[in-house]
Motif scaffolding. Structure first.
Motif, short mmCIF file in Angstrom:
data_model
loop_
_atom_site.label_atom_id
_atom_site.label_comp_id
_atom_site.label_asym_id
_atom_site.label_seq_id
_atom_site.Cartn_x
_atom_site.Cartn_y
_atom_site.Cartn_z
N ALA A 82 0.89 -1.29 0.03
CA ALA A 82 0.24 0.08 0.05
C ALA A 82 0.98 1.23 0.08
N LEU A 83 1.89 1.18 0.96
CA LEU A 83 2.82 2.56 1.05
C LEU A 83 3.84 2.08 1.98
N PRO A 84 5.01 1.73 0.95
CA PRO A 84 6.34 1.19 1.62
C PRO A 84 7.01 2.17 2.67
N TYR A 85 6.83 3.53 1.94
CA TYR A 85 7.57 4.56 2.77
C TYR A 85 6.73 5.85 2.45
N TYR A 86 6.67 6.44 3.44
CA TYR A 86 6.59 8.08 3.30
C TYR A 86 6.72 8.84 4.51
N ASN A 87 7.17 9.82 4.61
CA ASN A 87 7.87 10.55 5.76
C ASN A 87 6.63 11.45 6.37
N THR A 88 6.97 11.71 7.57
CA THR A 88 5.90 12.57 8.39
C THR A 88 6.35 13.93 8.46
N PHE A 89 7.29 14.48 7.70
CA PHE A 89 7.64 15.92 7.78
C PHE A 89 7.00 16.83 7.01
N PHE A 90 6.69 16.44 5.93
CA PHE A 90 6.04 17.57 5.19
C PHE A 90 4.47 17.71 5.38
N ARG A 91 4.04 18.21 6.55
CA ARG A 91 2.67 18.33 6.70
C ARG A 91 1.85 17.05 6.34
N THR A 92 2.34 15.83 6.33
CA THR A 92 1.63 14.84 6.21
C THR A 92 1.74 13.79 7.29
N THR A 93 0.75 12.60 7.13
CA THR A 93 0.89 11.45 8.03
C THR A 93 0.54 10.31 7.41
N HIS A 94 0.36 9.34 8.11
CA HIS A 94 -0.28 7.92 7.22
C HIS A 94 -1.12 7.21 8.30
N PRO A 95 -1.75 6.16 7.82
CA PRO A 95 -2.70 5.23 8.84
C PRO A 95 -1.87 4.77 9.72
N PRO A 96 -0.79 3.94 9.31
CA PRO A 96 0.11 3.11 10.66
C PRO A 96 0.57 3.85 11.80
N VAL A 97 0.95 5.20 11.37
CA VAL A 97 1.51 5.94 12.47
C VAL A 97 0.33 6.52 13.29
N VAL A 98 -0.77 6.70 12.82
CA VAL A 98 -1.84 7.17 13.38
C VAL A 98 -2.27 6.20 14.33
N GLU A 99 -2.56 5.13 13.75
CA GLU A 99 -2.97 3.80 14.57
C GLU A 99 -2.10 3.56 15.94
N LEU A 100 -0.83 3.44 15.44
CA LEU A 100 0.20 3.16 16.34
C LEU A 100 -0.03 4.00 17.64
N SER A 101 -0.07 5.43 17.30
CA SER A 101 0.03 6.56 18.40
C SER A 101 -1.24 6.43 19.19
N ASP A 102 -2.15 6.17 18.68
CA ASP A 102 -3.46 5.90 19.33
C ASP A 102 -3.33 4.67 20.26
N MET A 103 -2.83 3.57 19.77
CA MET A 103 -2.90 2.29 20.75
C MET A 103 -1.91 2.49 21.75
N LEU A 104 -0.91 3.40 21.78
CA LEU A 104 0.23 3.60 22.63
C LEU A 104 -0.54 4.42 23.42
N ALA A 105 -1.14 5.30 23.36
CA ALA A 105 -1.81 6.35 24.11
C ALA A 105 -2.50 5.49 25.01
N GLN A 106 -3.26 4.43 24.60
CA GLN A 106 -4.56 3.61 25.11
C GLN A 106 -3.42 2.37 26.07
N LEU A 107 -2.29 2.16 25.91
CA LEU A 107 -1.50 1.28 26.30
C LEU A 107 -0.65 1.81 27.74
N ALA A 108 -0.32 2.99 27.42
CA ALA A 108 0.72 3.51 28.34
C ALA A 108 -0.24 4.27 29.32
#
Ligand code: PMP
Length: 457
Positions: A82-108
């Motif tokens: 689907a998306l092998p690479y993209y950065n999170t610098f250029f005013r962008t994000t992507h679903p996996p990093v969003v999902e991960l951050s949400d999960m970490l917020a729940q687990l921590a």
């Protein structure tokens, strides 16, 4: 079979010719020949000669869900398509990093709601320092720059990580270190406690933090960093008097508390984070290893709201990596955290596998003529080798004794690590009771063989 031997010889020759190994005497290793690991499943590894090895170290304290989990492979392969690479610098994000951050917020713990990403534990600690320094600068206290760490701690091998780490043999090879790092002594009662009882010693070692803060001036101290239990330093669990006192001192002097959860995080002690096992509350958490179960490199830093809010509102933070929040790594992390949570793997460490492992280890080794103490909780343990356990007398050549024991275990196809004169175990969190029995039996056999080689009965 001949094919295997040929390929082993070929791999060894090419490895010796072109590969410099981490933390190794490469010339000596090349003489002996590296073991070539070709596949793995569950808690077992196989070498290129077809020998099966039981992994008592979860790789390098990281393969928490065990080897060969299809869910992680699928997550990586789907994300690569689907998306092998993209950065999170250029005013962008992507679903996996969003999902991960949400999960970490729940687990921590509840006060951790924001995360930064990187590729390793070393980078996580570097990133934590960048964040801590940014926080103090934004608070109008840029002079708060010292970070206090501990001798015989391990925080990585970048310049910052290795400076923070208090390993003398690493520092010896570093003519130039990071500025503004100071060290205090470790809470290692067996080796350094002298005549004090363990609790008094724990409190005394914690009080060194206050003395160091006063010496440097609280206005100059940004943070304290510690592993909840020292991992590479020997799986040293401080006495119960230690962490409450460290926490109190940090609060009193307004010094941020960084917990290096690179080994302790994601279930190792039976809690999601090892600081929960000890019951203290850090301001910053650094993570790696078990975050992806080592299937792909990734590190992360959790900032408590107090720090995160200041940094988020404080304008541009000039820090990040090409691969911060890499989509494939983040997708693997999400799949991994789901397994740890939904299959109850962390809960099982706390309620079943952990207590069983600790009990079996103590039954097998307590009172052993060369075992001084056993530390651990959940699925991590440090076994102190000693010449006279009752007198807490260590071997004069403890490093050699540890290596001897490690070699017996290696030759008997158990991966058990030595840190000086302490033997370390940290198996995958999915280890079964039978596999625990196998690990404990082989560890005991290696320690028995060591005692025999030293003529101690
Ligand atoms: N912190 C701790 C507590 C570690 O044990 C390690 C690695 N063993 C690190 C940091 C560094 O992690 P990495 O090797 O991924 O850089």
């Amino acid at each position: 079979m001949n094919d295997r031997i040929d390929s082993t010889a070929r791999y060894r020759a090419l490895d010796a010719a072109h590969h410099i190994h981490p933390f190794s005497d490469t010339a000596e290793l090349n003489g002996a020949g590296s073991r070539v690991i070709v596949k793995a499943d569950g808690v077992y590894l196989w070498d290129s000669d077809g020998t099966r090895i039981i992994d008592g170290m979860a790789g390098l304290w990281c393969v928490n869900v065990g080897y060969g989990r299809r869910e992680l492979l699928d997550a990586a392969s789907e994300q690569m398509q689907a998306l092998p690479y993209y950065n999170t610098f250029f005013r962008t994000t992507h679903p996996p990093v969003v999902e991960l951050s949400d999960m970490l917020a729940q687990l921590a713990p509840a006060c951790f709601n924001r995360f930064l990403y990187c590729n390793s534990g070393s980078e996580a600690n570097d990133t934590a320092l960048r964040a801590v320094h940014r926080y103090w600068a934004l608070q109008g206290k840029p002079h708060k720059r010292y970070v206090i760490a501990r001798r015989n701690a391990y925080h990585g091998s970048t310049i910052a990580g290795a400076t923070l780490g208090g390993m003398a043999y690493v520092h010896e090879q570093m003519p130039s270190k990071m500025e503004h790092v100071a060290h205090i002594d470790q809470p290692y009662w067996f080796g350094e406690g002298g005549e004090m009882d363990a609790d008094a010693f724990g409190a005394e070692r914690a009080s060194q933090l206050e003395a160091k803060i006063v010496e440097l001036g609280a206005d100059n101290v940004a943070a304290f960093i510690g592993e909840p239990f020292q991992g590479a330093g020997g799986v040293i669990f401080p006495s119960s008097t230690y962490w409450p006192e460290i926490e109190r001192i940090c609060r009193k002097h307004d010094v941020l508390f960084i917990a290096d959860e690179v080994i302790g995080g994601f279930g190792r002690t039976g809690e999601w984070f090892a600081h929960r096992h000890f019951g203290f509350e850090p301001d910053v958490i650094t993570m790696a290893k078990g975050l992806t179960s080592g299937y792909i490199p990734m590190g992360a830093v959790g900032l408590s709201d107090r720090i995160a809010n200041v940094i988020v509102e404080g304008g541009e933070f000039n820090h990040g990596f090409t691969y911060s929040g890499h989509p494939v790594a983040a997708a693997v992390a999400v799949a991994n955290l789901k397994l740890l949570r939904d299959e109850g793997i962390v809960a099982r460490v706390k309620n079943d596998a952990g207590p069983y492992f600790q009990k079996q280890l103590r039954e097998a080794l307590s009172g052993h003529p060369i075992v001084g103490e056993i530390h651990g909780a959940g699925l991590v343990a440090g076994i102190q080798l000693a010449e006279d356990p009752a007198a807490r007398k260590r071997f004069d050549n403890g490093g050699e004794v540890g290596t001897l024991c490690r070699n017996f275990s290696f030759n008997d196809n158990l991966v058990m690590r030595a840190s000086g004169d302490r033997m370390l175990l940290s198996p995958p969190l999915v280890v079964t009771h039978d596999e625990v029995n196998e690990i404990v039996a082989r560890a005991k056999a290696a320690i028995d063989a060591t005692a025999k080689a030293l003529n101690i009965r």
